[in-house]
Design a protein around this motif. Sequence first.
Motif, PDB file in Angstrom:
ATOM      1  N   ALA A   1      75.275 -13.501  19.119  1.00  0.00           N
ATOM      2  CA  ALA A   1      74.418 -12.383  18.709  1.00  0.00           C
ATOM      3  C   ALA A   1      74.796 -11.106  19.469  1.00  0.00           C
ATOM      4  CB  ALA A   1      72.956 -12.724  18.944  1.00  0.00           C
ATOM      5  N   ALA A   2      75.042 -11.223  20.751  1.00  0.00           N
ATOM      6  CA  ALA A   2      75.413 -10.055  21.551  1.00  0.00           C
ATOM      7  C   ALA A   2      76.791  -9.530  21.157  1.00  0.00           C
ATOM      8  CB  ALA A   2      75.391 -10.402  23.033  1.00  0.00           C
TER       9      ALA A   2
ATOM     10  N   MET B   1      78.068  -9.501  18.204  1.00  0.00           N
ATOM     11  CA  MET B   1      78.096  -8.940  16.852  1.00  0.00           C
ATOM     12  C   MET B   1      77.656  -7.488  16.788  1.00  0.00           C
ATOM     13  SD  MET B   1      76.647 -12.185  14.701  1.00  0.00           S
ATOM     14  CE  MET B   1      76.821 -11.386  13.117  1.00  0.00           C
ATOM     15  N   VAL B   2      77.133  -6.972  17.882  1.00  0.00           N
ATOM     16  CA  VAL B   2      76.629  -5.597  17.899  1.00  0.00           C
ATOM     17  C   VAL B   2      77.285  -4.828  19.043  1.00  0.00           C
ATOM     18  CG1 VAL B   2      74.419  -6.232  16.864  1.00  0.00           C
ATOM     19  CG2 VAL B   2      74.653  -6.226  19.339  1.00  0.00           C
ATOM     20  N   GLY B   3      77.042  -3.549  19.054  1.00  0.00           N
ATOM     21  CA  GLY B   3      77.570  -2.710  20.129  1.00  0.00           C
ATOM     22  C   GLY B   3      76.855  -2.965  21.440  1.00  0.00           C
TER      23      GLY B   3
ATOM     24  N   ASP C   1      75.065  -1.142  23.298  1.00  0.00           N
ATOM     25  CA  ASP C   1      73.718  -0.582  23.433  1.00  0.00           C
ATOM     26  C   ASP C   1      72.667  -1.361  22.643  1.00  0.00           C
ATOM     27  OD1 ASP C   1      75.037   0.288  21.117  1.00  0.00           O
ATOM     28  OD2 ASP C   1      73.672   1.990  20.897  1.00  0.00           O
ATOM     29  N   ARG C   2      73.078  -2.329  21.833  1.00  0.00           N
ATOM     30  CA  ARG C   2      72.133  -3.089  20.998  1.00  0.00           C
ATOM     31  C   ARG C   2      72.120  -4.579  21.331  1.00  0.00           C
ATOM     32  NH1 ARG C   2      68.819  -1.030  17.479  1.00  0.00           N
ATOM     33  NH2 ARG C   2      69.284  -2.647  15.985  1.00  0.00           N
ATOM     34  N   ARG C   3      72.756  -4.987  22.416  1.00  0.00           N
ATOM     35  CA  ARG C   3      72.871  -6.415  22.751  1.00  0.00           C
ATOM     36  C   ARG C   3      71.522  -7.069  23.015  1.00  0.00           C
ATOM     37  NH1 ARG C   3      78.375  -6.295  26.281  1.00  0.00           N
ATOM     38  NH2 ARG C   3      79.756  -6.144  24.470  1.00  0.00           N
TER      39      ARG C   3
ATOM     40  N   THR D   1      68.623  -6.190  21.947  1.00  0.00           N
ATOM     41  CA  THR D   1      67.886  -6.266  20.685  1.00  0.00           C
ATOM     42  C   THR D   1      68.386  -7.425  19.841  1.00  0.00           C
ATOM     43  OG1 THR D   1      67.538  -3.878  20.718  1.00  0.00           O
ATOM     44  CG2 THR D   1      67.242  -4.988  18.607  1.00  0.00           C
ATOM     45  N   ALA D   2      69.701  -7.618  19.793  1.00  0.00           N
ATOM     46  CA  ALA D   2      70.268  -8.709  18.996  1.00  0.00           C
ATOM     47  C   ALA D   2      69.832 -10.065  19.531  1.00  0.00           C
ATOM     48  CB  ALA D   2      71.793  -8.608  18.988  1.00  0.00           C
TER      49      ALA D   2
END
Length: 78
Positions: free
Chosen positions: A30-31, A33-35, A37-39, A41-42
Motif C-alpha cells: 500500500a505504501a 503504490m502512492v507517493g 506524502d500519501r503513505r 493515508t494508504a
Amino acid sequence: MASSYEMLLAARVLTGLPHGAFFGIGSVVAAGMVGPDRRATAISMMFAGLTVANVVGVPADTLLSQYVGWRATFACSP
C-alpha cells in the motif's frame, strides 16, 4: 474434514501463521503504490478496509448463510 480435534487445531494454527506477514506485506505494498506524502493515508485505508470487511462482511455473510445456506456465502463473495 479433520479427523480429530487435534488435527483441526493444528490446521488452524498452521493457516494462521502467515496472517501477520499478510498485514506487513499489505502495508508495504500500500505504501509503495502512492507517493511519499500519501503513505500513511494508504496504510490507514488498507487497515480501514480490513476493519470494514470484518465489521460489515462477516455479519452479512452469517445472515446470508442462516437464511440461504452456507454455500450462498461463498457464491456471493468476490
